[in-house]
Design a protein around this motif. Structure first.
Motif, PDB file in Angstrom:
ATOM      1  N   ILE A 226       0.828  -1.208   0.000  1.00 22.83           N
ATOM      2  CA  ILE A 226       0.000   0.000   0.000  1.00 22.83           C
ATOM      3  C   ILE A 226       0.864   1.261   0.000  1.00 22.83           C
ATOM      4  O   ILE A 226       0.623   2.206  -0.746  1.00 22.83           O
ATOM      5  CB  ILE A 226      -0.936   0.012   1.229  1.00 22.83           C
ATOM      6  CG1 ILE A 226      -1.998  -1.084   1.096  1.00 22.83           C
ATOM      7  CG2 ILE A 226      -1.623   1.381   1.374  1.00 22.83           C
ATOM      8  CD1 ILE A 226      -2.854  -1.264   2.339  1.00 22.83           C
ATOM      9  N   LEU A 227       1.886   1.276   0.857  1.00 21.07           N
ATOM     10  CA  LEU A 227       2.710   2.476   1.009  1.00 21.07           C
ATOM     11  C   LEU A 227       3.740   2.651  -0.106  1.00 21.07           C
ATOM     12  O   LEU A 227       4.073   3.770  -0.477  1.00 21.07           O
ATOM     13  CB  LEU A 227       3.436   2.425   2.360  1.00 21.07           C
ATOM     14  CG  LEU A 227       2.547   2.312   3.604  1.00 21.07           C
ATOM     15  CD1 LEU A 227       3.415   2.174   4.845  1.00 21.07           C
ATOM     16  CD2 LEU A 227       1.621   3.503   3.724  1.00 21.07           C
ATOM     17  N   GLY A 228       4.256   1.535  -0.635  1.00 18.45           N
ATOM     18  CA  GLY A 228       5.323   1.615  -1.648  1.00 18.45           C
ATOM     19  C   GLY A 228       4.856   1.395  -3.070  1.00 18.45           C
ATOM     20  O   GLY A 228       5.631   1.588  -4.012  1.00 18.45           O
ATOM     21  N   GLY A 229       3.598   0.967  -3.238  1.00 13.06           N
ATOM     22  CA  GLY A 229       3.081   0.766  -4.589  1.00 13.06           C
ATOM     23  C   GLY A 229       3.798  -0.333  -5.347  1.00 13.06           C
ATOM     24  O   GLY A 229       3.941  -0.269  -6.571  1.00 13.06           O
ATOM     25  N   TYR A 230       4.230  -1.380  -4.652  1.00 11.88           N
ATOM     26  CA  TYR A 230       4.974  -2.453  -5.308  1.00 11.88           C
ATOM     27  C   TYR A 230       4.050  -3.370  -6.111  1.00 11.88           C
ATOM     28  O   TYR A 230       2.879  -3.548  -5.770  1.00 11.88           O
ATOM     29  CB  TYR A 230       5.712  -3.308  -4.270  1.00 11.88           C
ATOM     30  CG  TYR A 230       6.642  -2.518  -3.386  1.00 11.88           C
ATOM     31  CD1 TYR A 230       7.858  -2.058  -3.870  1.00 11.88           C
ATOM     32  CD2 TYR A 230       6.301  -2.229  -2.060  1.00 11.88           C
ATOM     33  CE1 TYR A 230       8.718  -1.325  -3.060  1.00 11.88           C
ATOM     34  CE2 TYR A 230       7.145  -1.503  -1.251  1.00 11.88           C
ATOM     35  CZ  TYR A 230       8.354  -1.053  -1.751  1.00 11.88           C
ATOM     36  OH  TYR A 230       9.193  -0.321  -0.958  1.00 11.88           O
ATOM     37  N   ARG A 231       4.593  -3.966  -7.152  1.00 12.00           N
ATOM     38  CA  ARG A 231       3.894  -5.035  -7.847  1.00 12.00           C
ATOM     39  C   ARG A 231       3.940  -6.266  -6.956  1.00 12.00           C
ATOM     40  O   ARG A 231       4.871  -6.434  -6.160  1.00 12.00           O
ATOM     41  CB  ARG A 231       4.540  -5.327  -9.199  1.00 12.00           C
ATOM     42  CG  ARG A 231       4.484  -4.148 -10.171  1.00 12.00           C
ATOM     43  CD  ARG A 231       5.167  -4.494 -11.490  1.00 12.00           C
ATOM     44  NE  ARG A 231       5.123  -3.378 -12.430  1.00 12.00           N
ATOM     45  CZ  ARG A 231       6.077  -2.455 -12.556  1.00 12.00           C
ATOM     46  NH1 ARG A 231       7.143  -2.523 -11.777  1.00 12.00           N
ATOM     47  NH2 ARG A 231       5.968  -1.479 -13.439  1.00 12.00           N
ATOM     48  N   ARG A 232       2.958  -7.133  -7.109  1.00 11.64           N
ATOM     49  CA  ARG A 232       2.816  -8.306  -6.245  1.00 11.64           C
ATOM     50  C   ARG A 232       4.118  -9.100  -6.097  1.00 11.64           C
ATOM     51  O   ARG A 232       4.603  -9.331  -4.993  1.00 11.64           O
ATOM     52  CB  ARG A 232       1.727  -9.211  -6.818  1.00 11.64           C
ATOM     53  CG  ARG A 232       1.529 -10.513  -6.071  1.00 11.64           C
ATOM     54  CD  ARG A 232       0.460 -11.370  -6.728  1.00 11.64           C
ATOM     55  NE  ARG A 232       0.860 -11.823  -8.061  1.00 11.64           N
ATOM     56  CZ  ARG A 232       0.134 -12.652  -8.811  1.00 11.64           C
ATOM     57  NH1 ARG A 232      -1.034 -13.107  -8.357  1.00 11.64           N
ATOM     58  NH2 ARG A 232       0.544 -13.016 -10.010  1.00 11.64           N
ATOM     59  N   GLY A 233       4.690  -9.524  -7.227  1.00  7.15           N
ATOM     60  CA  GLY A 233       5.885 -10.369  -7.185  1.00  7.15           C
ATOM     61  C   GLY A 233       7.141  -9.647  -6.758  1.00  7.15           C
ATOM     62  O   GLY A 233       8.081 -10.264  -6.244  1.00  7.15           O
ATOM     63  N   GLU A 234       7.174  -8.311  -6.963  1.00  4.34           N
ATOM     64  CA  GLU A 234       8.352  -7.533  -6.580  1.00  4.34           C
ATOM     65  C   GLU A 234       8.583  -7.590  -5.076  1.00  4.34           C
ATOM     66  O   GLU A 234       9.703  -7.822  -4.617  1.00  4.34           O
ATOM     67  CB  GLU A 234       8.189  -6.081  -7.009  1.00  4.34           C
ATOM     68  CG  GLU A 234       8.258  -5.843  -8.495  1.00  4.34           C
ATOM     69  CD  GLU A 234       8.009  -4.386  -8.858  1.00  4.34           C
ATOM     70  OE1 GLU A 234       8.320  -4.005  -9.994  1.00  4.34           O
ATOM     71  OE2 GLU A 234       7.479  -3.637  -7.995  1.00  4.34           O
ATOM     72  N   TYR A 235       7.500  -7.380  -4.319  1.00  2.77           N
ATOM     73  CA  TYR A 235       7.690  -7.305  -2.867  1.00  2.77           C
ATOM     74  C   TYR A 235       7.884  -8.691  -2.267  1.00  2.77           C
ATOM     75  O   TYR A 235       8.518  -8.834  -1.228  1.00  2.77           O
ATOM     76  CB  TYR A 235       6.514  -6.586  -2.215  1.00  2.77           C
ATOM     77  CG  TYR A 235       6.906  -5.882  -0.928  1.00  2.77           C
ATOM     78  CD1 TYR A 235       8.128  -5.244  -0.820  1.00  2.77           C
ATOM     79  CD2 TYR A 235       6.063  -5.867   0.179  1.00  2.77           C
ATOM     80  CE1 TYR A 235       8.523  -4.617   0.354  1.00  2.77           C
ATOM     81  CE2 TYR A 235       6.432  -5.230   1.356  1.00  2.77           C
ATOM     82  CZ  TYR A 235       7.666  -4.614   1.440  1.00  2.77           C
ATOM     83  OH  TYR A 235       8.048  -3.983   2.611  1.00  2.77           O
ATOM     84  N   LEU A 236       7.360  -9.737  -2.934  1.00  2.59           N
ATOM     85  CA  LEU A 236       7.599 -11.097  -2.458  1.00  2.59           C
ATOM     86  C   LEU A 236       9.062 -11.484  -2.611  1.00  2.59           C
ATOM     87  O   LEU A 236       9.570 -12.335  -1.888  1.00  2.59           O
ATOM     88  CB  LEU A 236       6.735 -12.096  -3.245  1.00  2.59           C
ATOM     89  CG  LEU A 236       5.233 -12.102  -2.956  1.00  2.59           C
ATOM     90  CD1 LEU A 236       4.536 -13.094  -3.875  1.00  2.59           C
ATOM     91  CD2 LEU A 236       4.942 -12.434  -1.496  1.00  2.59           C
ATOM     92  N   ALA A 237       9.761 -10.838  -3.558  1.00  2.00           N
ATOM     93  CA  ALA A 237      11.157 -11.191  -3.836  1.00  2.00           C
ATOM     94  C   ALA A 237      12.163 -10.390  -3.018  1.00  2.00           C
ATOM     95  O   ALA A 237      13.368 -10.642  -3.096  1.00  2.00           O
ATOM     96  CB  ALA A 237      11.444 -10.997  -5.333  1.00  2.00           C
ATOM     97  N   VAL A 238      11.706  -9.424  -2.225  1.00  2.00           N
ATOM     98  CA  VAL A 238      12.622  -8.590  -1.444  1.00  2.00           C
ATOM     99  C   VAL A 238      13.303  -9.406  -0.343  1.00  2.00           C
ATOM    100  O   VAL A 238      12.660 -10.187   0.365  1.00  2.00           O
ATOM    101  CB  VAL A 238      11.865  -7.390  -0.817  1.00  2.00           C
ATOM    102  CG1 VAL A 238      12.748  -6.663   0.184  1.00  2.00           C
ATOM    103  CG2 VAL A 238      11.424  -6.428  -1.917  1.00  2.00           C
TER     104      VAL A 238
END
Length: 408
Positions: A226-238
């Motif tokens: 919500i705060l960073g506007g990440y794509r679904r898979g992007e934030y799962l890979a962090v």
């Protein structure tokens, strides 16, 4: 189908059986791979070049255009649609499409297109046939009319295959010429207009509090999106190494997606612009710092760590990456359980853009924040024509649930 044999150096022998002969003797010719391809680092380029040569030789022999001792052996051997699809996949799809796109396209081809056109000669399929079949398409489960987006996916699959067949001379006329791209009618446009695309600031405040009902990892995942506007898979890979606590920012350089077999994999991000630092509120980074201690403790207690050297912040247990759809399903269940209006998980990316716009950010700044390659894409997210720095997300500091009210 023709095959090739390496003769040494850059030379290959192309082999095909002659269907004009009862005993089907082999017919062959020698070709030399161009220097720039033979010395390329990519093995796929070499394989693709060979596949094209094999297909051309197969066409020449099976069509009767191969000349043996001055005699042209005519034969009306053609490729069916089903016979051409493997060539399309090997030569074009594997080189130009992502694994996920190949997986979903092949699902459409196998479930929709092949049952109808698989046995047809590919050069005899007409535009009228396609249009009439397309107009009768229905949902396979309940028989209801297909949504425009579903029709569009089928259209794209057809176009990709027929365009390649035309480019490679397999067909002389492209049946997709004159086949109009599907578009929503007035009724569907009205329905889509009523679909909620994002949350407003007041709704986000309620969501952030309700997320405390989820396990910490999922609360932090959805809050971060919500705060960073990440794509679904992007934030799962962090991973933890991607976090810069000192400057309150997160680096995005990869994503979790699926391959052509539908298996979860780590891959590159969507575009070159997608790889970048994303500034985050300090209160959120502080929560991640606290979660890191809990994460490390759980890893030490894990008897069989399966994540090897990967340190995904959000994992399904034992360090194993989540399947992308797991995040989508968890989000949908959360909204339903706590009776929030439904917004797709990707809609949280729209929500981030909305929050920035509500606090005066211009479109160029939002474009950089969301890491879009084109401003037109950002305009669709905010519906307005409008150098990300810390001032853009400073207002989010005040959205810390623990500051707004007594959080769990």
């Amino acid at each position: 189908m023709a095959w090739s044999e390496h003769l040494g150096g850059h030379k290959y022998k192309l082999v095909e059986r002659d269907p004009a002969k009862a005993s089907r003797p082999k017919r062959s010719m020698v070709v030399e791979m161009p220097y720039e391809i033979a010395n390329a680092k990519s093995e796929k380029k070499k394989e693709s070049w060979l596949a094209v040569q094999e297909d051309k030789w197969s066409q020449l022999v099976t069509s009767g255009k191969y000349e043996d001792k001055g005699k042209n052996r005519s034969r009306a051997k053609k490729k069916t649609f089903a016979e051409f699809v493997p060539t399309w996949r090997k030569v074009y799809a594997s080189e130009n499409l992502s694994g996920g796109t190949i997986f979903f396209t092949e699902s459409i081809v196998n479930n929709r297109i092949l049952p109808e056109f698989g046995d047809y000669w590919i050069d005899e399929i007409t535009t009228l046939q396609l249009v009439e079949w397309f107009s009768d398409l229905r949902n396979l489960k309940n028989g209801s009319p297909l949504a425009t987006n579903s029709k569009l996916n089928i259209y794209k699959a057809l176009k990709s295959i027929f365009d390649r067949a035309y480019d490679w001379g397999v067909i002389k006329k492209n049946p997709m010429t004159g086949f109009e791209r599907p578009s929503a009618n007035k009724k569907e446009k009205k329905r889509l207009k009523d679909v909620k695309q994002n949350y407003l600031k007041t709704e986000v405040a309620e969501l952030l509090l309700a997320l405390y009902n989820l396990p910490t990892r999922w609360r932090l995942y959805f809050t971060g999106v919500i705060l960073g506007g990440y794509r679904r898979g992007e934030y799962l890979a962090v991973e933890w190494s991607d976090l810069d606590f000192e400057n309150s920012r997160i680096y995005i350089s990869k994503q979790i997606t699926i391959d052509e077999n539908g298996q979860k994999i780590e891959s590159e991000v969507k575009t070159v612009e997608s790889e970048d630092w994303v500034p985050m509120p300090k209160w959120y980074m502080d929560e991640l710092k606290h979660f890191e201690r809990q994460w490390k403790k759980e890893k030490l207690q894990c008897r069989k760590w399966l994540g090897e050297d990967k340190q995904y912040i959000f994992h399904g247990g034992k360090g194993v990456m989540y399947f992308p759809s797991t995040a989508t399903n968890t989000w949908a269940k959360f909204l339903k359980k706590y009776k929030f209006p439904h917004v797709k998980l990707h809609g949280l990316r729209h929500t981030a853009a909305t929050l920035l716009r509500e606090h005066g950010a211009d479109q160029r700044s939002i474009q950089k924040f969301l890491r879009h390659s084109k401003l037109e894409t950002t305009n669709r997210y905010t519906h307005e024509v409008v150098s990300v720095d810390r001032t853009l997300i400073n207002h989010l500091e005040g959205m810390n649930p623990k500051v707004r009210t007594i959080a769990p």
